[in-house]
Design an enzyme around this catalytic site. Structure first.
Site, PDB file in Angstrom:
ATOM      1  N   LYS A  17    -131.926 -84.833  33.810  1.00  0.00           N
ATOM      2  CA  LYS A  17    -132.954 -84.184  32.981  1.00  0.00           C
ATOM      3  C   LYS A  17    -133.411 -85.123  31.870  1.00  0.00           C
ATOM      4  O   LYS A  17    -134.599 -85.219  31.564  1.00  0.00           O
ATOM      5  CB  LYS A  17    -132.396 -82.878  32.387  1.00  0.00           C
ATOM      6  CG  LYS A  17    -132.220 -81.782  33.442  1.00  0.00           C
ATOM      7  CD  LYS A  17    -131.301 -80.653  33.001  1.00  0.00           C
ATOM      8  CE  LYS A  17    -131.021 -79.718  34.167  1.00  0.00           C
ATOM      9  NZ  LYS A  17    -130.038 -78.665  33.876  1.00  0.00           N
ATOM     10  N   ASP A  48    -135.189 -73.009  29.560  1.00  0.00           N
ATOM     11  CA  ASP A  48    -134.484 -72.689  30.806  1.00  0.00           C
ATOM     12  C   ASP A  48    -134.831 -71.277  31.287  1.00  0.00           C
ATOM     13  O   ASP A  48    -134.568 -70.930  32.434  1.00  0.00           O
ATOM     14  CB  ASP A  48    -132.956 -72.753  30.570  1.00  0.00           C
ATOM     15  CG  ASP A  48    -132.320 -73.923  31.307  1.00  0.00           C
ATOM     16  OD1 ASP A  48    -132.983 -74.503  32.194  1.00  0.00           O
ATOM     17  OD2 ASP A  48    -131.158 -74.240  31.003  1.00  0.00           O
ATOM     18  N   GLN A 108    -126.300 -76.791  28.989  1.00  0.00           N
ATOM     19  CA  GLN A 108    -125.898 -76.959  30.393  1.00  0.00           C
ATOM     20  C   GLN A 108    -124.765 -75.996  30.738  1.00  0.00           C
ATOM     21  O   GLN A 108    -123.735 -75.968  30.059  1.00  0.00           O
ATOM     22  CB  GLN A 108    -125.470 -78.417  30.634  1.00  0.00           C
ATOM     23  CG  GLN A 108    -125.168 -78.729  32.081  1.00  0.00           C
ATOM     24  CD  GLN A 108    -126.384 -78.592  33.001  1.00  0.00           C
ATOM     25  OE1 GLN A 108    -127.472 -79.039  32.678  1.00  0.00           O
ATOM     26  NE2 GLN A 108    -126.198 -77.948  34.145  1.00  0.00           N
TER      27      GLN A 108
END
Ligand code: NAD
Length: 313
Positions: A51, A118, A95
């Site tokens: 990412k 997200d 994460q």
């Protein structure tokens, strides 16, 4: 035909690069994604690295926070609050999975809604369910973009989504429903016989289970569209001594490919699209923070900023 997520993701990232250059020239702002990794899980480290590499390639700033596995809930919450309050940070990515000692829901809940790139915040999920503007979870958003860009018609089609997780299966059900497909969801309590029946009748199969070749290719209806979300590492028969093995999806690819009209490969299908959607959401967040009108498709537009005085949503 192959649904080439890698090629589409490269194209989206090239478009984002051009849009970012224009955005930065206009506003003087560089889009910034903050990433938080807790602990040493190697797969998570690979995902975060990839990412961050995409951020660098497009021209975003990425601020990485790598915390030890024994980080306390309070310290992690404090970091999220600090990032919420930092106007230079436009998106926050925590994460997952987090270590068991940390309540992941409480951490996700703490992310400011307008930085929830997200799309995992419960209110982002609520906005998605109600078809209101908001950040959609990146994996199902990537699936929808791949289907859309390939001209695949969903209206009135029978879709089966295998898996009901909060980050893939459930939002995929919502998005396919909003796209006017007739959607059935199969999950761990669905009998194998019912699953076979559903898959055999489906025009679109989305498999998000996490079990190698769980769906036999012979079940796929001729002409169906197969979206394989699964990423499973298995021994490589051609290279049995390689401890890294190879990646396979949740669908038996070769046999399914003979019957499907369109199919995503693993790797190179859904995975790269997930990152492309995260990058899209990050620029949307930066544009909104700069007071510019959001661009993009309705599913990926962010909610109105919703800041309390302490910066939390
Ligand atoms: P998860 O473990 O949270 O959910 C798995 C789902 O499968 C559950 O909802 C469960 O009900 C269902 N399931 C389990 N056994 C089943 C059975 N016998 N029949 C039908 N359904 C069954 O996993 P997840 O986070 O949704 O991820 C699923 C897979 O997708 C994993 O392989 C993961 O690595 C992969 N994934 C890929 C991406 C990507 O970007 N390509 C992103 C997220 C997840």
């Amino acid at each position: 035909m192959i649904l080439d997520g890698k090629a589409l993701s490269d194209r989206i990232k090239a478009e984002l690069t051009a849009q970012t250059t224009a955005f930065t020239a206009q506003t003087g702002v560089t889009p910034c994604l903050a990433t938080i990794l807790v602990g040493e899980d190697p797969a998570s480290a690979v995902y975060v690295r990839s990412k961050r590499r995409s951020c660098a390639k497009i021209g975003y700033e990425s601020r990485h926070h790598h915390l030890p596995a024994d980080t306390t809930q309070a310290d992690l919450l404090q970091l999220v609050h600090d990032l919420n309050a930092d106007d230079a940070v436009h998106g926050i990515l925590v994460q997952l999975p987090l270590p068991k000692s940390i309540d992941a829901d409480a951490i996700i809940d703490a992310i400011a809604l307008h930085k929830d790139v997200d799309g995992f915040h419960p209110r982002s999920v609520g906005h998605l369910a109600l078809k209101k503007p908001g950040f959609a979870p990146c994996t199902p958003a990537g699936i929808m973009r791949l289907l859309q860009e390939s001209g695949i018609e969903l209206s009135g089609k029978r879709a089966v989504v295998i898996g009901r997780s909060a980050i893939v299966g459930l939002p995929a059900v919502l998005m396919l429903t909003h796209a006017d497909a007739t959607v059935t969801v199969a999950h761990s309590r669905t009998t194998r016989a019912d699953l076979e029946d559903l898959v055999r009748k489906a025009d679109v199969v989305v498999a998000a289970v996490g079990r190698p070749e769980f769906v036999p290719g012979a079940w796929i209806k001729p002409g169906a569209v197969v979206i394989d979300v699964g990423i499973n590492r298995v021994p490589n028969p051609a290279d049995p001594d390689n401890p890294r093995g190879m990646l396979v999806g949740d669908v038996e690819f070769a046999a399914a490919a003979e019957r499907a009209s369109w199919i995503t490969p693993v790797p190179g299908g859904v995975g790269p699209m997930t990152i492309a959607m995260l990058m899209t959401n990050t620029l949307v967040a930066a544009r909104r923070a700069a007071g510019l009108v959001a661009f993009g498709r309705s599913g990926n537009q962010p909610p109105e900023p919703d800041r309390r005085s302490d910066g939390r949503s």
